[in-house]
Scaffold this motif. Structure first.
Motif, PDB file in Angstrom:
ATOM      1  N   SER A  24      38.252  35.461  38.683  1.00 44.18           N
ATOM      2  CA  SER A  24      36.860  35.192  39.051  1.00 44.18           C
ATOM      3  C   SER A  24      35.901  36.016  38.190  1.00 44.18           C
ATOM      4  CB  SER A  24      36.626  35.483  40.532  1.00 44.18           C
ATOM      5  OG  SER A  24      37.018  36.809  40.867  1.00 44.18           O
ATOM      6  N   LEU A  51      43.173  37.202  41.454  1.00 41.66           N
ATOM      7  CA  LEU A  51      41.981  36.409  41.789  1.00 41.66           C
ATOM      8  C   LEU A  51      40.702  37.147  41.395  1.00 41.66           C
ATOM      9  CD1 LEU A  51      43.073  35.054  45.294  1.00 41.66           C
ATOM     10  CD2 LEU A  51      42.887  33.759  43.159  1.00 41.66           C
ATOM     11  N   VAL A  68      28.629  31.586  42.725  1.00 39.71           N
ATOM     12  CA  VAL A  68      29.972  31.387  43.285  1.00 39.71           C
ATOM     13  C   VAL A  68      30.962  32.374  42.673  1.00 39.71           C
ATOM     14  CG1 VAL A  68      31.920  29.791  43.445  1.00 39.71           C
ATOM     15  CG2 VAL A  68      29.610  28.975  43.898  1.00 39.71           C
ATOM     16  N   SER A  69      30.951  32.511  41.348  1.00 38.62           N
ATOM     17  CA  SER A  69      31.879  33.440  40.693  1.00 38.62           C
ATOM     18  C   SER A  69      31.531  34.890  41.035  1.00 38.62           C
ATOM     19  CB  SER A  69      31.865  33.230  39.175  1.00 38.62           C
ATOM     20  OG  SER A  69      30.559  33.403  38.642  1.00 38.62           O
ATOM     21  N   PHE A  81      36.929  39.296  46.333  1.00 41.10           N
ATOM     22  CA  PHE A  81      38.331  39.566  46.001  1.00 41.10           C
ATOM     23  C   PHE A  81      38.540  41.039  45.647  1.00 41.10           C
ATOM     24  CE2 PHE A  81      38.665  34.882  44.852  1.00 41.10           C
ATOM     25  CZ  PHE A  81      39.400  34.577  45.991  1.00 41.10           C
ATOM     26  N   ALA A 137      32.858  35.447  44.543  1.00 43.99           N
ATOM     27  CA  ALA A 137      34.323  35.498  44.496  1.00 43.99           C
ATOM     28  C   ALA A 137      34.806  36.825  43.910  1.00 43.99           C
ATOM     29  CB  ALA A 137      34.861  34.322  43.676  1.00 43.99           C
ATOM     30  N   THR A 138      34.173  37.276  42.839  1.00 43.40           N
ATOM     31  CA  THR A 138      34.585  38.528  42.189  1.00 43.40           C
ATOM     32  C   THR A 138      34.488  39.713  43.138  1.00 43.40           C
ATOM     33  OG1 THR A 138      33.882  37.709  40.018  1.00 43.40           O
ATOM     34  CG2 THR A 138      34.133  40.087  40.259  1.00 43.40           C
TER      35      THR A 138
END
Length: 265
Positions: A205, A201, A170-171, A178, A174-175
């Motif tokens: 993340s 963000l 998930v991270s 974003f 997201a990284t």
């Protein structure tokens, strides 16, 4: 956008030293998190004891040349091509995510430490590879999350259920997502509210990704090659530990249950 170094544009608002310090802190967090994970799970102790047990129960001695061959095979099969995955879709998804992440990390370091100055001219290849790496991660990770993970034959988890074990993927998603959004907005409108928001963000993340090593599967990528190498050495010296054989060999030993394709009525 694709040929523009977003960190060079960012240097107008954020000092390059601050960006470099952030990258260094992320590296230190990975090292510290991995050490904590090793101490908590006693992984090093396990591998040492397994190695001693293998030596004591082996039926033949594995020579240096054979160990070198085993090392090459481990790198080629288990590391570079993720040969432990029997499911071709999961394997391709993993490879896409893995190589995208490696590409993203390397190009980030190059652009931050080499070209994060307002007067710097970044060769177009670096931002192109940076964006490519991010897109590969998003594509491979999304493929796993929304297609493979929800498959009953794989894990059967709904896409909206998130647990601690999912922190890494998930991270990571997201990284990189974003990062792409930040780069796109900054290239289109310059440094403003939306680019600042996506940058924040991206940074948060990234902190969750590299700072959450003790609670995620991040450190797992360092242990897998060691476990694969140890398994190959055990097979070579005739020692069979208490671990099950690889999935593609279970049928050979009469283990496991044959899966059938799910039926839809």
């Amino acid at each position: 956008m694709l040929a523009v170094n977003p960190f060079t544009e960012l240097s107008q608002a954020v000092p390059p030293l601050a960006m470099q310090a952030y990258v260094i802190v992320m590296v230190l967090l990975v090292i510290a998190g991995t050490v904590i994970d090793v101490m908590h799970k006693k992984s090093a102790k396990y591998f040492f004891e397994a190695n001693e047990k293998s030596k004591a129960a082996s039926t033949r001695e594995v020579g240096g040349a054979e160990k070198a061959t085993i090392t090459i095979a481990t790198v080629a099969v288990d590391v570079l091509t993720s040969g432990e995955f029997c499911n071709s879709q999961r394997r391709l998804s993993h490879l896409l995510t893995m190589y995208g992440f490696v590409l993203f990390v390397i190009t980030t370091a190059v652009m931050v430490f080499g070209f994060a100055r307002a007067d710097a001219v970044t060769p177009a290849i670096w931002p192109l590879l940076w964006h490519l790496g991010a897109v590969m991660v998003v594509a491979g990770g999304s493929w796993f999350w929304f297609n493979i993970r929800v498959d009953v034959a794989a894990e059967g988890n709904p896409w909206y259920r998130v647990g601690r074990a999912d922190l890494f993927i998930v991270s990571l998603l997201a990284t990189t997502a974003f990062a792409i959004l930040w780069s796109a907005v900054q290239a289109a409108a310059g440094v403003g509210f939306w680019s600042t928001l996506f940058l924040a963000l991206f940074a948060v993340s990234g902190l969750a990704l590299f700072g959450g090593v003790p609670w995620s599967k991040f450190a797992h990528m360092f242990f897998k090659p060691a476990a694969a190498y140890q398994r190959r050495v055990n097979e070579a010296n005739g020692f069979r530990d208490n671990l099950p054989p690889p999935a593609d060999k279970r049928a050979q030993f009469g283990l496991g249950i044959k899966r059938e394709a799910p039926r839809h009525y």
